[in-house]
Design a protein around this motif. Structure first.
Motif, PDB file in Angstrom:
ATOM      1  N   TYR A 197       0.971  -1.115  -0.073  1.00 47.22           N
ATOM      2  CA  TYR A 197       0.110  -0.068  -0.054  1.00 47.22           C
ATOM      3  C   TYR A 197       0.813   1.147  -0.091  1.00 47.22           C
ATOM      4  O   TYR A 197       0.226   2.405  -0.162  1.00 47.22           O
ATOM      5  N   PHE A 198       2.209   1.080   0.239  1.00 45.00           N
ATOM      6  CA  PHE A 198       2.985   2.130   0.004  1.00 45.00           C
ATOM      7  C   PHE A 198       4.454   1.695  -0.010  1.00 45.00           C
ATOM      8  O   PHE A 198       5.432   1.481   0.368  1.00 45.00           O
ATOM      9  N   PRO A 199       4.516   1.398  -1.596  1.00 47.44           N
ATOM     10  CA  PRO A 199       5.683   0.687  -1.980  1.00 47.44           C
ATOM     11  C   PRO A 199       7.041   1.218  -1.898  1.00 47.44           C
ATOM     12  O   PRO A 199       8.370   0.756  -2.252  1.00 47.44           O
ATOM     13  N   GLN A 200       6.938   2.783  -1.968  1.00 46.35           N
ATOM     14  CA  GLN A 200       8.250   3.601  -2.015  1.00 46.35           C
ATOM     15  C   GLN A 200       9.226   3.063  -2.955  1.00 46.35           C
ATOM     16  O   GLN A 200      10.356   3.072  -2.999  1.00 46.35           O
ATOM     17  N   GLN A 201       8.614   3.037  -4.499  1.00 52.95           N
ATOM     18  CA  GLN A 201       9.442   2.722  -5.372  1.00 52.95           C
ATOM     19  C   GLN A 201      10.537   3.622  -5.678  1.00 52.95           C
ATOM     20  O   GLN A 201      11.786   3.103  -5.941  1.00 52.95           O
ATOM     21  N   ALA A 202      10.470   5.247  -5.715  1.00 52.71           N
ATOM     22  CA  ALA A 202      11.638   5.834  -5.928  1.00 52.71           C
ATOM     23  C   ALA A 202      12.456   5.965  -4.918  1.00 52.71           C
ATOM     24  O   ALA A 202      13.951   5.723  -5.120  1.00 52.71           O
ATOM     25  N   GLU A 251      -0.777   0.609  -4.495  1.00 58.24           N
ATOM     26  CA  GLU A 251      -0.412   1.917  -3.562  1.00 58.24           C
ATOM     27  C   GLU A 251      -1.593   2.845  -3.033  1.00 58.24           C
ATOM     28  O   GLU A 251      -2.468   3.062  -3.927  1.00 58.24           O
ATOM     29  N   ARG A 252      -1.571   3.002  -1.919  1.00 62.25           N
ATOM     30  CA  ARG A 252      -2.754   3.901  -1.427  1.00 62.25           C
ATOM     31  C   ARG A 252      -1.990   5.149  -0.685  1.00 62.25           C
ATOM     32  O   ARG A 252      -2.710   6.291  -0.619  1.00 62.25           O
ATOM     33  N   GLY A 253      -0.669   4.940  -0.098  1.00 61.01           N
ATOM     34  CA  GLY A 253      -0.232   6.097   0.616  1.00 61.01           C
ATOM     35  C   GLY A 253       0.115   5.482   1.982  1.00 61.01           C
ATOM     36  O   GLY A 253       0.088   4.400   2.440  1.00 61.01           O
ATOM     37  N   ARG A 254       0.726   6.479   2.784  1.00 61.41           N
ATOM     38  CA  ARG A 254       1.283   6.150   4.202  1.00 61.41           C
ATOM     39  C   ARG A 254       0.122   6.001   5.086  1.00 61.41           C
ATOM     40  O   ARG A 254      -0.696   6.248   5.179  1.00 61.41           O
ATOM     41  N   ILE A 255       0.622   5.103   6.126  1.00 59.76           N
ATOM     42  CA  ILE A 255      -0.043   4.759   7.345  1.00 59.76           C
ATOM     43  C   ILE A 255       0.597   5.390   8.776  1.00 59.76           C
ATOM     44  O   ILE A 255      -0.003   5.602   9.565  1.00 59.76           O
ATOM     45  N   GLY A 256       1.866   5.661   8.600  1.00 63.92           N
ATOM     46  CA  GLY A 256       2.688   6.229   9.512  1.00 63.92           C
ATOM     47  C   GLY A 256       2.923   7.855   9.321  1.00 63.92           C
ATOM     48  O   GLY A 256       2.254   8.351   8.303  1.00 63.92           O
ATOM     49  N   GLY A 257       3.864   8.406  10.138  1.00 66.56           N
ATOM     50  CA  GLY A 257       4.209   9.867  10.027  1.00 66.56           C
ATOM     51  C   GLY A 257       4.981  10.251   8.845  1.00 66.56           C
ATOM     52  O   GLY A 257       5.776   9.465   8.074  1.00 66.56           O
ATOM     53  N   ASP A 258       4.751  11.300   8.242  1.00 66.52           N
ATOM     54  CA  ASP A 258       5.597  11.905   7.216  1.00 66.52           C
ATOM     55  C   ASP A 258       6.956  12.281   7.765  1.00 66.52           C
ATOM     56  O   ASP A 258       6.972  13.185   8.786  1.00 66.52           O
ATOM     57  N   PRO A 259       7.992  11.786   7.432  1.00 65.41           N
ATOM     58  CA  PRO A 259       9.366  12.160   7.861  1.00 65.41           C
ATOM     59  C   PRO A 259       9.743  13.721   7.662  1.00 65.41           C
ATOM     60  O   PRO A 259      10.405  14.187   8.658  1.00 65.41           O
ATOM     61  N   ALA A 260       9.135  14.449   6.796  1.00 61.88           N
ATOM     62  CA  ALA A 260       9.392  15.877   6.655  1.00 61.88           C
ATOM     63  C   ALA A 260       8.979  16.579   7.712  1.00 61.88           C
ATOM     64  O   ALA A 260       9.222  17.762   8.149  1.00 61.88           O
ATOM     65  N   THR A 261       7.865  16.069   8.255  1.00 61.72           N
ATOM     66  CA  THR A 261       7.069  16.828   9.399  1.00 61.72           C
ATOM     67  C   THR A 261       6.995  16.161  10.725  1.00 61.72           C
ATOM     68  O   THR A 261       6.549  16.653  11.728  1.00 61.72           O
ATOM     69  N   HIS A 262       7.304  14.847  10.842  1.00 62.87           N
ATOM     70  CA  HIS A 262       6.887  13.990  11.912  1.00 62.87           C
ATOM     71  C   HIS A 262       7.742  14.563  13.263  1.00 62.87           C
ATOM     72  O   HIS A 262       9.032  15.021  13.217  1.00 62.87           O
ATOM     73  N   VAL A 263       7.232  14.365  14.507  1.00 64.46           N
ATOM     74  CA  VAL A 263       7.797  14.759  15.747  1.00 64.46           C
ATOM     75  C   VAL A 263       7.776  13.744  16.765  1.00 64.46           C
ATOM     76  O   VAL A 263       6.670  13.142  16.772  1.00 64.46           O
ATOM     77  N   GLU A 264       8.957  13.109  17.161  1.00 59.50           N
ATOM     78  CA  GLU A 264       9.220  12.123  17.938  1.00 59.50           C
ATOM     79  C   GLU A 264       9.724  12.578  19.231  1.00 59.50           C
ATOM     80  O   GLU A 264      11.154  12.592  19.091  1.00 59.50           O
ATOM     81  N   MET A 265       9.379  12.689  20.524  1.00 61.17           N
ATOM     82  CA  MET A 265      10.170  12.899  21.571  1.00 61.17           C
ATOM     83  C   MET A 265       9.890  12.101  22.583  1.00 61.17           C
ATOM     84  O   MET A 265       9.155  11.134  22.565  1.00 61.17           O
TER      85      MET A 265
END
Length: 242
Positions: free
Chosen positions: A134-139, A228-242
């Protein structure tokens, strides 16, 4: 954990933020398999990018009860903090001391990886990313492979989605006389990607390991990637994990 190692697993993946490093370390130490035959990975949590990468690494080693980690990854780039370049340098020093065998990252995009290369003249050994049909990350997969960066897949079975009941997946699994999970894991392997599945079931862990014997055609690999449908987790460009 010890049972997984006895089944034949030789890569054990955890992270500080998972809260299970003590249990993982106990399983590794209780296993009858020699320590140098088991690769143990952990990840630096977000707040340790601020509090200190070395301290975060040492805490993980202490919790695991190990003297070194085979793989240690920066869990998220957290570009809003602007710290991942400095953190990578600190961990390079720890690698020189023998506390880390291979230094990698998780959830890094090409711009983050390129910044690391420009700063230090090396590509990370590993980039662990969300990757499933669902999010194959081809590129991104191709980009990393061209640069010799090992790609590992978290959530390879598309957790909290209907991936394993998708008609394309179930039909293809039936044709290969395997489970849908085995089929999806075989798809990862066919693409040169190492899936990191999670399970508490010894039976399922054995089934997952058997996926290595399944061979998919190029057309089948493409058919699964087309879901492919898209992410199920956070976007690395904006994700915040503390």
């Amino acid at each position: 954990m010890a049972s997984a190692i006895e089944l034949g697993y030789r890569l054990i993946d955890t992270a500080s933020s998972y809260g299970n490093e003590r249990e993982v370390g106990l399983g590794v130490r209780d296993s009858a398999v020699a320590r140098d035959q088991v690769a143990v990975s952990s990840k630096l949590r977000g707040d340790d990018q601020v509090a200190g990468a070395r301290a975060g690494l040492e805490r993980s080693l202490d919790d695991l009860g190990l003297s070194y980690l085979d793989n240690y990854l920066i869990h998220w780039p957290l570009p809003s903090l602007g710290r991942y370049l400095e953190v990578y340098g600190e961990l390079m020093a720890a690698r020189e001391e023998g506390l880390i065998r291979r230094l990698g990252v998780s959830n890094f995009l090409p711009e983050h990886l390129t910044a690391l290369y420009d700063a230090y003249g090396e590509w990370p050994a590993i980039n662990q990313i969300e990757l499933h049909p669902y999010f194959p990350q081809q590129a991104l997969l191709a980009w990393c492979q061209e640069r010799g960066i090992e790609v590992q897949a978290w959530s390879p079975l598309g957790r909290k989605t209907d991936l394993l009941s998708n008609e394309t997946v179930t039909t293809m699994a039936l044709a290969h006389a395997c489970t849908p999970a085995q089929l999806v894991l075989a798809w990862h392997l066919a693409r040169g990607c190492a899936p990191i599945p999670k399970t508490d079931s010894t039976e399922r862990a054995a089934e997952n390991l058997a996926a290595g014997s399944i061979r998919l055609t190029g057309r089948e690999v493409e058919a699964l990637a087309s879901l492919e449908r898209g992410r199920i987790g956070g976007d690395p460009a904006t994700h915040v994990e503390m």
